[in-house]
Write a protein that holds these residues in place. Structure first.
Motif, short mmCIF file in Angstrom:
data_model
loop_
_atom_site.label_atom_id
_atom_site.label_comp_id
_atom_site.label_asym_id
_atom_site.label_seq_id
_atom_site.Cartn_x
_atom_site.Cartn_y
_atom_site.Cartn_z
N ASN A 1 19.64 29.81 40.29
CA ASN A 1 20.81 28.92 40.30
C ASN A 1 22.05 29.69 39.83
O ASN A 1 21.97 30.83 39.38
N ASP A 2 23.21 29.01 39.92
CA ASP A 2 24.49 29.67 39.63
C ASP A 2 24.61 30.18 38.20
O ASP A 2 25.34 31.13 37.94
N GLY A 3 23.91 29.55 37.28
CA GLY A 3 23.99 29.99 35.89
C GLY A 3 23.37 31.35 35.68
O GLY A 3 23.71 32.06 34.72
N GLN A 4 22.46 31.73 36.54
CA GLN A 4 21.73 32.99 36.41
C GLN A 4 22.44 34.15 37.09
O GLN A 4 22.25 35.31 36.72
N THR A 5 23.26 33.87 38.11
CA THR A 5 23.74 34.94 38.99
C THR A 5 24.46 36.06 38.27
O THR A 5 25.29 35.84 37.39
N TRP A 6 24.15 37.29 38.68
CA TRP A 6 24.81 38.48 38.15
C TRP A 6 26.29 38.51 38.47
O TRP A 6 27.08 39.18 37.81
N LEU A 7 26.71 37.74 39.48
CA LEU A 7 28.10 37.73 39.92
C LEU A 7 29.03 37.01 38.95
O LEU A 7 30.25 37.06 39.10
N ASN A 8 28.46 36.35 37.94
CA ASN A 8 29.32 35.76 36.90
C ASN A 8 30.05 36.86 36.11
O ASN A 8 31.12 36.61 35.56
N ASN A 9 29.48 38.02 36.06
CA ASN A 9 30.06 39.10 35.24
C ASN A 9 30.27 40.40 36.01
O ASN A 9 30.57 41.42 35.40
N TRP A 10 30.11 40.35 37.32
CA TRP A 10 30.30 41.57 38.12
C TRP A 10 31.18 41.26 39.32
O TRP A 10 30.95 40.26 39.99
N PRO A 11 32.17 42.07 39.57
CA PRO A 11 32.56 43.28 38.85
C PRO A 11 33.57 43.01 37.73
O PRO A 11 34.08 43.94 37.13
N ILE A 12 33.85 41.73 37.47
CA ILE A 12 34.79 41.37 36.41
C ILE A 12 34.06 40.49 35.40
O ILE A 12 33.49 39.46 35.77
N ASN A 13 34.07 40.87 34.15
CA ASN A 13 33.39 40.09 33.12
C ASN A 13 34.07 38.74 32.93
O ASN A 13 35.28 38.60 33.05
N GLY A 14 33.23 37.74 32.61
CA GLY A 14 33.76 36.45 32.19
C GLY A 14 34.13 35.48 33.29
O GLY A 14 34.70 34.42 33.02
N ARG A 15 33.80 35.81 34.52
CA ARG A 15 34.13 34.88 35.60
C ARG A 15 33.00 33.87 35.81
O ARG A 15 31.87 34.06 35.36
N THR A 16 33.31 32.78 36.49
CA THR A 16 32.33 31.77 36.82
C THR A 16 32.18 31.75 38.33
O THR A 16 33.07 31.32 39.05
N GLN B 1 30.35 49.74 39.44
CA GLN B 1 31.74 49.37 39.65
C GLN B 1 32.21 48.39 38.57
O GLN B 1 31.49 47.49 38.17
N SER B 2 33.45 48.55 38.11
CA SER B 2 34.01 47.66 37.11
C SER B 2 35.53 47.59 37.29
O SER B 2 36.16 48.58 37.65
N TYR B 3 36.09 46.43 37.02
CA TYR B 3 37.53 46.23 37.16
C TYR B 3 38.05 45.49 35.94
O TYR B 3 38.42 44.32 36.00
N GLU B 4 38.07 46.20 34.81
CA GLU B 4 38.44 45.59 33.53
C GLU B 4 39.86 45.05 33.54
O GLU B 4 40.18 44.11 32.81
N GLN B 5 40.74 45.65 34.35
CA GLN B 5 42.15 45.23 34.35
C GLN B 5 42.32 43.79 34.86
O GLN B 5 43.36 43.18 34.64
N PHE B 6 41.29 43.24 35.52
CA PHE B 6 41.41 41.89 36.04
C PHE B 6 40.80 40.84 35.12
O PHE B 6 40.85 39.64 35.42
N GLU B 7 40.19 41.27 34.02
CA GLU B 7 39.57 40.31 33.11
C GLU B 7 40.61 39.36 32.53
O GLU B 7 41.68 39.78 32.08
N GLY B 8 40.29 38.07 32.55
CA GLY B 8 41.20 37.06 32.02
C GLY B 8 42.26 36.60 33.00
O GLY B 8 43.04 35.68 32.69
N ASP B 9 42.33 37.17 34.18
CA ASP B 9 43.30 36.77 35.19
C ASP B 9 42.81 35.50 35.88
O ASP B 9 41.78 35.52 36.56
N PRO B 10 43.52 34.36 35.73
CA PRO B 10 43.06 33.11 36.32
C PRO B 10 42.95 33.15 37.84
O PRO B 10 42.17 32.40 38.43
N LYS B 11 43.72 34.04 38.47
CA LYS B 11 43.64 34.15 39.92
C LYS B 11 42.28 34.69 40.36
O LYS B 11 41.83 34.42 41.47
N MET B 12 41.66 35.45 39.47
CA MET B 12 40.35 36.02 39.78
C MET B 12 39.21 35.08 39.40
O MET B 12 38.04 35.37 39.67
#
Length: 374
Positions: A335-350, A282-293
């Motif tokens: 720890n949080d730095g390792q989690t796959w959820l930083n980049n799934w399903p939207i790249n670049g999130r924290t 699954q991927s949601y590229e349209q949300f990349e860079g959206d501060p709400k996400m």
């Protein structure tokens, strides 16, 4: 005061200080995840390639202190460990097993048969005999190599759809659901003492739960060994409900198998499109860079910390209620730095889904979990 009295006085002070130090150390050592829950279930974590290679001393210290079970994130998946038909790559897997033995940990093998992260040479095999032989070679080679060392295997991973039917994959298209029985038979023969698990996500859902119950009963009816159901626990602050999770724990336990929570993390980020599940494609590229996400780009707010702590408190309360049915709880990351959820399903999130932050410091959620055992 005479010199002898002075010496006696300071000797007594030193002895008292020594025993206080030892008592404090014991108290601190017992206030960890693995020690707090040692009479309930194993506390595990997933390790990345870098972590297996032990390049970070801070991480190694935390790993040894808090956890007593480990799972490899990616390095035992087919594309990594068996990239070509006649080529096995054991370098990282060997280090992983050696690391677990070094710290006297319960070692999990993840995963033998999975449609995703499959080596390219396996993806287009259309002959059932060839496919069955390839699975046999794969399982025999790997499981026998680590016989008596890897204690639990995720034998088959994510074979079901959300409605409990079988997922469309090359394994199923070519062999039907017999590929599951084939894999479990081979794993049991290769290491009769290893625990064998079926692992999947969203197993709290009633429809998918029914599919797993049917799968397990089918194996049992054939006399095929299966020891556990692994419930991936990629959850959120809002769901699934504690009741849905509990219903699945009870349903799987009633089959005579143990339940493991194999990939626990709790996303704190919004999913307004009602994202459900943990399918890696699954991927949601349209949300990349959206501060709400990405509302917590630097750190989790105090209110977010409180929400996460309450969610973990509720989850572990349930686990303790059914500790007789559960043999392991594994966090999907240290720890949080390792989690796959930083980049799934939207790249670049924290994201901040685990009990330890990016500096390896325990979060409020960590304390809320430990408080349940005090």
């Amino acid at each position: 005061m005479t010199n002898k009295l002075y010496k006696l006085f300071f000797t007594l002070i030193a002895v008292i200080a020594f025993f206080n130090c030892n008592n404090n150390t014991k108290k601190e050592d017992s206030t960890t995840l693995k020690e707090s829950f040692k009479n309930d279930f194993l506390i595990g974590t997933a390790l990345s390639n870098l972590q297996i290679n032990q390049t970070d001393s801070q991480l190694a210290s935390l790993l040894k202190k808090e956890f007593n079970a480990i799972t490899p994130e990616n390095d035992m998946k087919w594309e990594q460990i068996h990239p070509q038909k006649d080529t096995f790559y054991f370098d990282v897997a060997d280090k992983y097993v050696e690391l677990g033995e070094k710290y006297n940990m319960h070692i999990v093998g993840h995963t033998l048969v999975w449609h995703s992260q499959l080596a390219p040479w396996m993806q287009n095999v259309k002959d059932s005999i060839t496919l069955a032989n390839n699975i046999e070679n794969h399982i025999n080679t790997i499981v026998k190599r680590y016989k008596g060392r890897i204690e639990t295997w995720d034998v088959v991973n994510e074979a079901l759809n959300e409605d409990g039917s079988f997922r469309t994959s090359n394994f199923h298209e070519v062999m039907g659901d017999s590929f599951i029985a084939h894999a479990f038979k081979l794993a049991a023969a290769a290491d009769p003492d290893a625990k064998l698990v079926y692992n999947d996500y969203n197993l709290w859902k009633p429809e998918k739960r029914a599919g797993v119950v049917k799968l397990v009963k089918n194996l049992q009816a054939q006399g095929i060994k299966i020891d556990g159901v692994g419930m991936q626990a990629h959850w959120s602050l809002e769901g699934p409900s504690i009741k849905d999770i509990e219903n699945s724990i009870i349903a799987y336990s009633n089959l005579g198998v143990k339940v493991s929570f194999t990939e626990l993390d709790v996303t704190v980020l919004p999913n307004p499109w009602d994202l459900d599940g943990a399918a890696v494609e699954q991927s949601y590229e349209q949300f990349e860079g959206d501060p709400k996400m990405n509302p917590y780009p630097v750190k989790l707010t105090d209110s977010g910390q409180t929400q996460l702590a309450k969610r973990y408190e509720d989850i572990f309360n349930l686990f303790l209620k059914h500790k007789d049915k559960i043999d392991r709880v594994t966090f999907w990351g240290v720890n949080d730095g390792q989690t796959w959820l930083n980049n799934w399903p939207i790249n670049g999130r924290t994201n901040h889904p685990l009990l330890f932050d990016r500096n390896f410091e325990p979060k409020k959620a960590y304390n809320s979990v430990l408080a349940l055992k005090k």
